[in-house]
Write a protein that holds these residues in place. Structure first.
Motif, mmCIF file in Angstrom:
data_model
loop_
_atom_site.group_PDB
_atom_site.id
_atom_site.type_symbol
_atom_site.label_atom_id
_atom_site.label_comp_id
_atom_site.label_asym_id
_atom_site.label_seq_id
_atom_site.Cartn_x
_atom_site.Cartn_y
_atom_site.Cartn_z
ATOM 1 N N LEU A 234 0.825 -1.207 0.000
ATOM 2 C CA LEU A 234 0.000 0.000 0.000
ATOM 3 C C LEU A 234 0.857 1.253 0.000
ATOM 4 O O LEU A 234 0.517 2.255 -0.650
ATOM 5 C CB LEU A 234 -0.928 -0.005 1.214
ATOM 6 N N GLU A 235 1.954 1.215 0.723
ATOM 7 C CA GLU A 235 2.858 2.369 0.730
ATOM 8 C C GLU A 235 3.428 2.617 -0.667
ATOM 9 O O GLU A 235 3.519 3.767 -1.113
ATOM 10 C CB GLU A 235 3.983 2.142 1.738
ATOM 11 N N LYS A 236 3.786 1.536 -1.366
ATOM 12 C CA LYS A 236 4.279 1.688 -2.736
ATOM 13 C C LYS A 236 3.191 2.225 -3.652
ATOM 14 O O LYS A 236 3.446 3.070 -4.515
ATOM 15 C CB LYS A 236 4.806 0.355 -3.261
ATOM 16 N N ALA A 237 1.959 1.741 -3.456
ATOM 17 C CA ALA A 237 0.848 2.216 -4.273
ATOM 18 C C ALA A 237 0.626 3.711 -4.076
ATOM 19 O O ALA A 237 0.428 4.456 -5.048
ATOM 20 C CB ALA A 237 -0.429 1.440 -3.920
ATOM 21 N N PHE A 238 0.671 4.156 -2.823
ATOM 22 C CA PHE A 238 0.432 5.571 -2.547
ATOM 23 C C PHE A 238 1.566 6.436 -3.102
ATOM 24 O O PHE A 238 1.320 7.493 -3.683
ATOM 25 C CB PHE A 238 0.303 5.792 -1.040
ATOM 26 N N ARG A 239 2.796 5.968 -2.957
ATOM 27 C CA ARG A 239 3.919 6.737 -3.472
ATOM 28 C C ARG A 239 3.868 6.812 -4.992
ATOM 29 O O ARG A 239 4.113 7.862 -5.594
ATOM 30 C CB ARG A 239 5.247 6.128 -3.024
ATOM 31 N N THR A 240 3.530 5.680 -5.631
ATOM 32 C CA THR A 240 3.505 5.634 -7.089
ATOM 33 C C THR A 240 2.328 6.425 -7.658
ATOM 34 O O THR A 240 2.482 7.182 -8.622
ATOM 35 C CB THR A 240 3.416 4.176 -7.573
ATOM 36 N N SER A 241 1.153 6.253 -7.079
ATOM 37 C CA SER A 241 -0.077 6.770 -7.675
ATOM 38 C C SER A 241 -0.424 8.181 -7.237
ATOM 39 O O SER A 241 -1.147 8.886 -7.950
ATOM 40 C CB SER A 241 -1.246 5.837 -7.322
ATOM 41 N N THR A 242 0.060 8.599 -6.078
ATOM 42 C CA THR A 242 -0.346 9.893 -5.518
ATOM 43 C C THR A 242 0.837 10.847 -5.342
ATOM 44 O O THR A 242 0.870 11.925 -5.933
ATOM 45 C CB THR A 242 -1.055 9.682 -4.166
ATOM 46 N N VAL A 243 1.828 10.423 -4.562
ATOM 47 C CA VAL A 243 2.967 11.308 -4.285
ATOM 48 C C VAL A 243 3.705 11.685 -5.564
ATOM 49 O O VAL A 243 4.201 12.812 -5.708
ATOM 50 C CB VAL A 243 3.934 10.636 -3.282
ATOM 51 N N SER A 244 3.742 10.773 -6.533
ATOM 52 C CA SER A 244 4.473 11.057 -7.769
ATOM 53 C C SER A 244 3.865 12.212 -8.563
ATOM 54 O O SER A 244 4.533 12.804 -9.417
ATOM 55 C CB SER A 244 4.538 9.804 -8.650
ATOM 56 N N TYR A 245 2.606 12.545 -8.283
ATOM 57 C CA TYR A 245 2.003 13.715 -8.956
ATOM 58 C C TYR A 245 2.740 14.985 -8.546
ATOM 59 O O TYR A 245 2.988 15.870 -9.380
ATOM 60 C CB TYR A 245 0.513 13.805 -8.616
ATOM 61 N N ALA A 246 3.117 15.069 -7.287
ATOM 62 C CA ALA A 246 3.893 16.222 -6.829
ATOM 63 C C ALA A 246 5.291 16.218 -7.440
ATOM 64 O O ALA A 246 5.864 17.277 -7.722
ATOM 65 C CB ALA A 246 3.973 16.226 -5.307
ATOM 66 N N GLU A 247 5.852 15.025 -7.652
ATOM 67 C CA GLU A 247 7.162 14.934 -8.301
ATOM 68 C C GLU A 247 7.083 15.422 -9.742
ATOM 69 O O GLU A 247 7.983 16.119 -10.225
ATOM 70 C CB GLU A 247 7.672 13.498 -8.250
ATOM 71 N N THR A 248 6.007 15.068 -10.443
ATOM 72 C CA THR A 248 5.820 15.562 -11.806
ATOM 73 C C THR A 248 5.642 17.073 -11.813
ATOM 74 O O THR A 248 6.142 17.770 -12.705
ATOM 75 C CB THR A 248 4.611 14.870 -12.454
ATOM 76 N N ALA A 249 4.951 17.588 -10.801
ATOM 77 C CA ALA A 249 4.816 19.040 -10.663
ATOM 78 C C ALA A 249 6.177 19.706 -10.503
ATOM 79 O O ALA A 249 6.445 20.785 -11.063
ATOM 80 C CB ALA A 249 3.929 19.378 -9.469
ATOM 81 N N ARG A 250 7.061 19.057 -9.749
ATOM 82 C CA ARG A 250 8.396 19.622 -9.522
ATOM 83 C C ARG A 250 9.194 19.675 -10.824
ATOM 84 O O ARG A 250 9.918 20.642 -11.088
ATOM 85 C CB ARG A 250 9.127 18.796 -8.469
ATOM 86 N N ILE A 251 9.048 18.643 -11.654
ATOM 87 C CA ILE A 251 9.711 18.643 -12.957
ATOM 88 C C ILE A 251 9.216 19.810 -13.804
ATOM 89 O O ILE A 251 10.006 20.576 -14.370
ATOM 90 C CB ILE A 251 9.466 17.308 -13.682
ATOM 91 N N LEU A 252 7.888 19.953 -13.891
ATOM 92 C CA LEU A 252 7.313 21.030 -14.696
ATOM 93 C C LEU A 252 7.705 22.397 -14.145
ATOM 94 O O LEU A 252 8.062 23.310 -14.918
ATOM 95 C CB LEU A 252 5.793 20.893 -14.738
ATOM 96 N N GLN A 253 7.676 22.563 -12.837
ATOM 97 C CA GLN A 253 7.984 23.853 -12.230
ATOM 98 C C GLN A 253 9.401 24.303 -12.581
ATOM 99 O O GLN A 253 9.646 25.492 -12.809
ATOM 100 C CB GLN A 253 7.816 23.766 -10.720
ATOM 101 N N ARG A 254 10.324 23.377 -12.658
ATOM 102 C CA ARG A 254 11.716 23.729 -12.938
ATOM 103 C C ARG A 254 11.969 24.008 -14.413
ATOM 104 O O ARG A 254 12.979 24.626 -14.765
ATOM 105 C CB ARG A 254 12.637 22.614 -12.449
ATOM 106 N N LEU A 255 11.057 23.582 -15.273
ATOM 107 C CA LEU A 255 11.285 23.721 -16.709
ATOM 108 C C LEU A 255 10.283 24.630 -17.409
ATOM 109 O O LEU A 255 10.436 24.918 -18.597
ATOM 110 C CB LEU A 255 11.250 22.341 -17.374
ATOM 111 N N ALA A 256 9.245 25.073 -16.704
ATOM 112 C CA ALA A 256 8.215 25.904 -17.329
ATOM 113 C C ALA A 256 8.743 27.307 -17.600
ATOM 114 O O ALA A 256 9.545 27.840 -16.835
ATOM 115 C CB ALA A 256 6.981 25.973 -16.438
ATOM 116 N N PRO A 257 8.299 27.937 -18.685
ATOM 117 C CA PRO A 257 8.674 29.327 -18.947
ATOM 118 C C PRO A 257 8.023 30.262 -17.940
ATOM 119 O O PRO A 257 7.136 29.857 -17.178
ATOM 120 C CB PRO A 257 8.139 29.570 -20.363
#
Length: 287
Positions: free
Chosen positions: A131-154
């Motif tokens: 369940l911890e892996k599921a939550f990290r993969t399915s939910t927390v990773s959305y914030a990680e994707t946000a971090r990628i976009l935030q660093r590269l967005a104009p």
């Protein structure tokens, strides 16, 4: 006129946008979680290209050859290995995108996982490690994707979109993944709050059931299809990923420049109905 020349996307008028031509012309879009051409993620990549975007794909290392095959079918050159559960992976993705294409204007989060035991039966007694892996993969990773976009967005901002399955109620199947999606919906609102200050929007698309590889891992998936057959006011095609992809591309675009913190349902209206509209297949239709 360049995109950057338009300035703050939240202050643009319809006249400002009249020049643009294709919906996503000039935009660079990241699509995560690509494995097969039947996936929603691949459908989004296909439609983003149709609308004029340059697309970058990511996939897990073990699925990278399949992701490259999918990319080749779409004419996409850039495919990056990305494990969203690795805290250091986002930094590597940022650097590779920066070197290859320079920036990102939008990103799709299409990453989810839950062990099979967490998807059906009683919700209690499931291994907490899974369940911890599921939550990290399915939910927390959305914030990680946000971090990628935030660093590269104009400086003009960007658009983050995640794939959801309506978590407003409990389903007959889906179980802990439904809990993960409820967390995703909450996270979406908090990201909208924090990313708004730098002009980045965060929204989810809550799609109806689609036949994908991930859907094949959900015990009782046919129960969901039966529910849609009984209850959705519009016809629902579980093989059509582009009905979802078009909504994602709208949220990527400047037409959605004042939309954030939203959950856009693309489910043929299922979520809005309080009861079935017709009987199950094999029974007399009832309106």
């Amino acid at each position: 006129m360049s995109i950057d020349a338009l300035g703050d996307p939240t202050t643009r008028t319809a006249a400002d946008l009249a020049w643009s031509g294709p919906l996503l012309a000039g935009k660079v879009v990241l699509v995560t979680g690509v494995v097969t051409t039947e996936s929603i993620a691949c459908g989004v990549a296909r439609r983003a290209i149709d609308f004029g975007a340059e697309v970058v794909l990511t996939g897990l290392e073990r699925d990278l050859e399949k992701a490259r095959d999918a990319a080749a079918s779409l004419g996409i050159d850039t495919v990056i290995s990305y494990d969203a559960t690795d805290p250091e992976a986002a930094d590597a993705v940022v650097e590779e995108i920066r070197q290859r294409v320079g920036r990102l204007d939008a990103a799709l989060h299409a990453i989810a996982f839950a062990p099979r035991a967490a998807l059906s039966g009683d919700i209690v007694g499931v291994d907490p490690v899974g369940l911890e892996k599921a939550f990290r993969t399915s939910t927390v990773s959305y914030a990680e994707t946000a971090r990628i976009l935030q660093r590269l967005a104009p400086t003009s901002g960007g658009s983050l979109v995640g794939l959801d399955f309506d978590a407003a109620g409990a389903w007959s199947v889906y179980n802990w993944m439904g809990v993960c999606k409820a967390g995703l919906e909450s996270l979406n609102r908090y990201l909208a709050r924090d990313l708004g200050k730098v002009g980045i929007r965060s929204n989810l698309v809550a799609a109806g059931p689609i036949h994908t590889r991930a859907a094949g891992g959900i015990p009782g998936f046919d129960e969901l299809l039966d529910a849609w057959a009984e209850r959705s006011p519009l016809p629902w095609d579980p093989h059509d990923t582009e009905q979802v992809a078009d909504a994602v591309c709208f949220l990527f675009s400047d037409l959605a420049r004042a939309v954030t913190g939203e959950i856009l349902h693309v489910d043929a209206g299922y979520h809005a109905m309080a009861a079935p509209l017709r009987r199950a297949a094999g029974r007399d239709a009832e309106s």
